[in-house]
Enzyme design. Sequence first.
Site, PDB file in Angstrom:
ATOM      1  N   ARG A  59       0.830  -1.196   0.000  1.00 41.47           N
ATOM      2  CA  ARG A  59       0.000   0.000   0.000  1.00 41.47           C
ATOM      3  C   ARG A  59       0.872   1.257   0.000  1.00 41.47           C
ATOM      4  O   ARG A  59       2.026   1.231   0.423  1.00 41.47           O
ATOM      5  CB  ARG A  59      -0.913   0.025   1.232  1.00 41.47           C
ATOM      6  CG  ARG A  59      -2.032  -0.987   1.217  1.00 41.47           C
ATOM      7  CD  ARG A  59      -2.896  -0.854   2.470  1.00 41.47           C
ATOM      8  NE  ARG A  59      -2.098  -0.998   3.678  1.00 41.47           N
ATOM      9  CZ  ARG A  59      -1.666   0.018   4.423  1.00 41.47           C
ATOM     10  NH1 ARG A  59      -1.964   1.259   4.101  1.00 41.47           N
ATOM     11  NH2 ARG A  59      -0.937  -0.190   5.506  1.00 41.47           N
ATOM     12  N   LYS A 201      -8.373  -2.642   1.607  1.00 45.95           N
ATOM     13  CA  LYS A 201      -8.281  -1.633   2.663  1.00 45.95           C
ATOM     14  C   LYS A 201      -9.115  -0.391   2.363  1.00 45.95           C
ATOM     15  O   LYS A 201      -9.435   0.378   3.267  1.00 45.95           O
ATOM     16  CB  LYS A 201      -6.823  -1.250   2.903  1.00 45.95           C
ATOM     17  CG  LYS A 201      -6.003  -2.374   3.531  1.00 45.95           C
ATOM     18  CD  LYS A 201      -6.631  -2.902   4.816  1.00 45.95           C
ATOM     19  CE  LYS A 201      -5.764  -3.963   5.478  1.00 45.95           C
ATOM     20  NZ  LYS A 201      -6.441  -4.593   6.644  1.00 45.95           N
ATOM     21  N   HIS A 221      -9.333  -4.001  13.483  1.00 50.06           N
ATOM     22  CA  HIS A 221      -8.271  -4.618  12.693  1.00 50.06           C
ATOM     23  C   HIS A 221      -7.680  -5.743  13.539  1.00 50.06           C
ATOM     24  O   HIS A 221      -6.682  -5.570  14.239  1.00 50.06           O
ATOM     25  CB  HIS A 221      -7.208  -3.564  12.348  1.00 50.06           C
ATOM     26  CG  HIS A 221      -6.247  -4.009  11.304  1.00 50.06           C
ATOM     27  ND1 HIS A 221      -4.947  -3.569  11.251  1.00 50.06           N
ATOM     28  CD2 HIS A 221      -6.388  -4.856  10.245  1.00 50.06           C
ATOM     29  CE1 HIS A 221      -4.332  -4.119  10.224  1.00 50.06           C
ATOM     30  NE2 HIS A 221      -5.187  -4.904   9.603  1.00 50.06           N
ATOM     31  N   SER A 239       2.168  -6.181  12.378  1.00 54.69           N
ATOM     32  CA  SER A 239       2.960  -7.171  11.653  1.00 54.69           C
ATOM     33  C   SER A 239       4.098  -7.704  12.517  1.00 54.69           C
ATOM     34  O   SER A 239       4.803  -6.941  13.177  1.00 54.69           O
ATOM     35  CB  SER A 239       3.525  -6.536  10.381  1.00 54.69           C
ATOM     36  OG  SER A 239       4.310  -7.451   9.670  1.00 54.69           O
ATOM     37  N   LYS A 243      -0.069 -12.532  15.236  1.00 58.04           N
ATOM     38  CA  LYS A 243      -1.536 -12.510  15.200  1.00 58.04           C
ATOM     39  C   LYS A 243      -2.096 -13.684  14.399  1.00 58.04           C
ATOM     40  O   LYS A 243      -2.993 -14.396  14.870  1.00 58.04           O
ATOM     41  CB  LYS A 243      -2.019 -11.181  14.606  1.00 58.04           C
ATOM     42  CG  LYS A 243      -3.534 -11.048  14.543  1.00 58.04           C
ATOM     43  CD  LYS A 243      -3.943  -9.709  13.926  1.00 58.04           C
ATOM     44  CE  LYS A 243      -3.647  -9.666  12.457  1.00 58.04           C
ATOM     45  NZ  LYS A 243      -4.253  -8.502  11.772  1.00 58.04           N
ATOM     46  N   THR A 244      -1.576 -13.899  13.208  1.00 59.05           N
ATOM     47  CA  THR A 244      -2.081 -14.980  12.363  1.00 59.05           C
ATOM     48  C   THR A 244      -1.766 -16.339  12.976  1.00 59.05           C
ATOM     49  O   THR A 244      -2.618 -17.232  13.042  1.00 59.05           O
ATOM     50  CB  THR A 244      -1.471 -14.885  10.950  1.00 59.05           C
ATOM     51  OG1 THR A 244      -1.820 -13.623  10.374  1.00 59.05           O
ATOM     52  CG2 THR A 244      -1.982 -15.996  10.062  1.00 59.05           C
ATOM     53  N   ASP A 258      -8.449 -10.850   9.904  1.00 53.30           N
ATOM     54  CA  ASP A 258      -7.961  -9.470   9.750  1.00 53.30           C
ATOM     55  C   ASP A 258      -8.960  -8.357  10.067  1.00 53.30           C
ATOM     56  O   ASP A 258      -8.582  -7.368  10.679  1.00 53.30           O
ATOM     57  CB  ASP A 258      -7.452  -9.277   8.321  1.00 53.30           C
ATOM     58  CG  ASP A 258      -6.571  -8.049   8.179  1.00 53.30           C
ATOM     59  OD1 ASP A 258      -5.721  -7.825   9.056  1.00 53.30           O
ATOM     60  OD2 ASP A 258      -6.732  -7.313   7.198  1.00 53.30           O
ATOM     61  N   ARG A 323       2.596 -12.018  -0.715  1.00 50.76           N
ATOM     62  CA  ARG A 323       1.255 -12.260  -0.160  1.00 50.76           C
ATOM     63  C   ARG A 323       0.526 -13.374  -0.904  1.00 50.76           C
ATOM     64  O   ARG A 323       0.825 -13.683  -2.054  1.00 50.76           O
ATOM     65  CB  ARG A 323       0.407 -10.985  -0.282  1.00 50.76           C
ATOM     66  CG  ARG A 323       0.869  -9.827   0.586  1.00 50.76           C
ATOM     67  CD  ARG A 323       0.215  -9.862   1.933  1.00 50.76           C
ATOM     68  NE  ARG A 323       0.559  -8.719   2.759  1.00 50.76           N
ATOM     69  CZ  ARG A 323      -0.022  -8.457   3.919  1.00 50.76           C
ATOM     70  NH1 ARG A 323      -0.972  -9.250   4.375  1.00 50.76           N
ATOM     71  NH2 ARG A 323       0.345  -7.404   4.632  1.00 50.76           N
TER      72      ARG A 323
END
Length: 538
Positions: A59, A201, A221, A239, A243-244, A258, A323
């Site tokens: 982004r 986003k 988020h 990041s 979290k994942t 997410d 990604r």
Amino acid sequence: MAEFKVKKYLCTRKKKKLMTRIKNNLFPAALVEESIKKDQGKLSSSGALVVNTGKFTGRSPKDRFIVKDEITTDVVDWGEINIPISEKHYDELFEKTMKYMDGLDAIYTRDAHACANPNYKLKVRVHAEFPWQSMFAYNMFLRPSTKELIGFQADWNVYAFPGVEADPKVNGTRQNNYSIINFTKRVIIIGGTAYTGEIKKGIFSALNFILPVEHNVLPMHCSANVGTQGDTALFFGLSGTGKTTLSNDPDRRLIGDDEHGWSNSSVFNFEGGCYAKTIDLSASKEPQIWSAIKFGALLENVGFKEDGRTVDYEDVSLTQNTRVSYPIYHIDNIMYNSRGDLPENIFFLTCDAFGVLPPISKLTKEQAMYHFISGYTAKIAGTEEGIVEPQATFSACFGAPFLPLHPTKYADLLGAKIEKGTDSGEGTIDVWLINTGWTGGPYGEGSRMELAFTRSMIKAALTGKLVSVEYQTMPIFNLQIPKTCPDVPNAILNPRDTWRNEEEFDKQAKNLAARFEKNFQKYAAQASKEIVAAGPEI
């Protein structure tokens, strides 16, 4: 008469040409075929489509704008994150997009939903230049049924055309690329960049405005999952915090990884898919993501091994932000309605490279609001060019780039929901701060907290095994640290005890507290005295 017939014939041909150009709601297989035919992608050995997003592999937050008009002028938190653009400049770029579309051989449209709670469902139509952009939209948004597609009328339209570039001198942008949100016209236009994350986003940013302003729903988020007893847990983290990894638990069903909303009755996913980082991905570290990368998945900016078919997840020649997007049904252990009950546990994940924060601590409501606004983690040496020592990073509400409102608006909503509790106020909501970073010293001296211990701490919190244990207060940060935790050595629970030199720890703790205090200064004027007081005391 002959002239009339010729005109009528030409008109019919033009209409037929238009119909053949607009390729609406193609299935993934057709989009894969179109991408390969156009030489825009290739299949990997796992069956996933691999594409290159071009110049932009992430982004561009400095090129994200919101149209300043009657709806937004007095509501949006204008500044470096929410950059205003005039209605005139938006109209010029929208018209430029329409003219560009007229010259294309094909336009790929996708009808989709955002928000799994039917009370807040947003109908979205994505118009795209490339077939794989439409495939991304298929993967990431909720997929309407055949019945729901009949007479579909979009609430919001997204126009994603990388070939449309802005002229900064004329169009009021910073450079050629842009992503512009128009809340009055309910349109997002994206140009000059093919990075698909801008689509995802853009709608997330719109929901971060619509849901709290119009519905008193907290947009988040975060990832979310549900246990065997039906208990919902939320995982916030920037990041690199885990979290994942931590929310993908074989004993719990995933709601989403997410973007979620917290209403008066449920937690619900905004999306219908996952958009995961793949750098250094392996079957042993991330088995669910690894297994999800099959036909229907879309890999972005990855490299290949020598055979030209097998993906090399260690290859960062194009970007470290490699990604994959895939529909959530590529994962077995999921909540198929993408919803859960009100949360019983909330985890704020941080990777503290200074080795100061406890591996687990319990927060009061005010501390939860303070740390939510702060959104702290730390980057370590080597993660970005120029970083040679740990660097504190703060992102308000763990998602600052996507917040049209002032961060305290979201924190106040979070506090009100924690105060209300679960099930009409009958149950309590526990908030935990989890440090997945360093222990025994800062990065370079101490060691990273073992994942197995972090999992045990989270499991203990989720199963209520930390309710009756004794706690101790950590000075400066005033955090409540459990003295014992099942399957975790007591010696690692208090970070001061893990350092060889306790005076050095105290010095480091004061330094980190000062960073928190400095960061919070920009929010203090709009935060309550109770929230400000919940921060560290130097």
